[in-house]
Each structure stands twice: as C-alpha cells, then as structure tokens.
Design a protein around this motif. Structure first.
Motif, PDB file in Angstrom:
ATOM      1  N   ALA A  21     -65.423  73.413 -35.990  1.00 45.49           N
ATOM      2  CA  ALA A  21     -66.778  73.933 -35.784  1.00 45.49           C
ATOM      3  C   ALA A  21     -66.742  75.309 -35.123  1.00 45.49           C
ATOM      4  N   VAL A  24     -65.492  77.833 -37.711  1.00 47.19           N
ATOM      5  CA  VAL A  24     -66.517  78.147 -38.705  1.00 47.19           C
ATOM      6  C   VAL A  24     -67.515  79.160 -38.142  1.00 47.19           C
ATOM      7  N   ALA A  65     -64.267  72.748 -43.867  1.00 50.70           N
ATOM      8  CA  ALA A  65     -65.672  73.096 -43.638  1.00 50.70           C
ATOM      9  C   ALA A  65     -66.467  73.088 -44.937  1.00 50.70           C
ATOM     10  N   GLN A 105     -76.224  71.047 -41.334  1.00 49.39           N
ATOM     11  CA  GLN A 105     -74.883  71.625 -41.471  1.00 49.39           C
ATOM     12  C   GLN A 105     -74.974  73.128 -41.760  1.00 49.39           C
ATOM     13  N   GLN A 108     -71.658  75.358 -41.831  1.00 52.80           N
ATOM     14  CA  GLN A 108     -70.798  75.112 -42.991  1.00 52.80           C
ATOM     15  C   GLN A 108     -71.440  75.617 -44.277  1.00 52.80           C
TER      16      GLN A 108
END
Length: 201
Positions: A21, A24, A65, A105, A108
């Motif tokens: 996370a 990303v 991801a 999300q 992502q």
C-alpha cells in the motif's frame, strides 16, 4: 555492575499488504517508472533488503496492486452479468459496483488507469482492462436488444463513455476531503451516466 544492552533491531513494522500500500502511494505520487527501490526504501524508512524480505522486485509490487484492482473489478462485473434482469439493470449494477471498487481501492485503480504498457505486467493488465470494457459493451448491447437502452450509439462507444466518467473519480475525488459522501457520489454518477442511455418508456 549493571550493563546496558542496545535494543535489538527487528524487521520493519510492515506486513506485506501494508508495504504494498505504501509503495502504491509512492508510485502514484512519482510515477511507476520514475520510482526506484531506493525511493521506496526511503519512503518506508527501511533498507532495500528489508523490502526484499516481502517481495522479489518492484514489478512484483506492481503486479500485486494491479491484481487487487482488476480482480475486484472483474468480480463485480461478473455478478452484474449473471443477473436475470434487463441490460439496463445489469449496466446499473455493474456501474454501481465499479464506483464502489474505485472508492474502496482508489490507489490501486489509480495506478491501473495510469499504466503505459512498458512491461509484460503492464501489458497484461491493460489487456484485462480492455476485456472489462468489452464486457461492459456486451451488457450495453444486450440492453439495446431488449429495448432498455438507446440504440443511437454503438455499444462499445457507450461503454467507453460511461466508464470514462466513472474512472474520472480518481482524478478529483478525495475520500474524507470531498463534500460528497461515497453513497451520494455513487448516485450522482449513476444518474448522469444512465440518464443519457436509458431508453424512453
């Protein structure tokens, strides 16, 4: 005589999902291609070797991801496709669920939408994204055939236009900072996207 022992250094306080996370977020801030493992290590506050304890490469982080985003999008689309409803109802379900995935999300999906296809991982993800668009197009086509959606535009064009509206969320919506709650945003997008393609009764 009391001796003082220096505290032992353990592994960084990240599990794999948390590490991904953070990575990303860094990819989205600097661009995937411009982000080095050294930059990721600095962002995480760990050594590069600590990152390799969790993943084998930067590309593996990207693949994980993108997989999270694409798996979620394909799952909700499959649920909409299986509904025993009109094409319009299935399109509404698909769009509503897609908006929910984008909000849940967003990092992502943002990464997914900014891909350039510069690696096999990116090329594969872009193909899956194109397949999703094609499946939306088939839902639209079924709605045109059953009379629930307008026939003035080709189904794939309609799919691209409504998905373009949905995908634009990542460019301006900030959860917690926007006046619109997720449920309000969902309804607004649905109404704007569907009102132009629903057949008049």
């Amino acid at each position: 005589m009391t001796t003082t022992t220096a505290p032992r250094r353990g592994r960084p306080g990240y599990d794999r999902s948390t590490l991904v996370a953070v990575c990303v977020a860094t990819f989205n801030r600097h661009g995937y291609d411009a982000t080095s493992m050294g930059m990721l290590a600095a962002e995480l506050g760990v050594s590069k070797s600590a990152i390799y304890h969790h993943v084998s490469s930067k590309e593996e982080i990207l693949e994980m991801a993108l997989g999270q985003a694409l798996d979620a999008l394909e799952t909700v689309l499959a649920e909409a496709e299986q509904l025993d409803e009109s094409g319009a109802k299935r399109l509404e379900k698909a769009l509503r669920s897609t908006v929910q995935v984008l909000i849940e999300q967003m990092p992502q999906v943002t990464l997914l939408l900014r891909l350039r296809g510069n690696s096999p991982v990116e090329t594969a993800a872009l193909q899956r994204r194109r397949d999703i668009t094609s499946r939306f197009g088939r839902i639209v086509e079924s709605g045109q055939k059953d009379g629930s959606l307008v026939t003035s535009q080709p189904p794939r064009r309609i799919a691209r236009l409504v998905l373009g509206m949905v995908n634009s969320i990542v460019d301006w919506y900030r959860p917690g900072e926007s006046a619109a709650e997720p449920a309000q945003l969902e309804e607004s997008i649905l109404r704007l996207a569907l009102d132009g393609v629903l057949a008049e009764r």
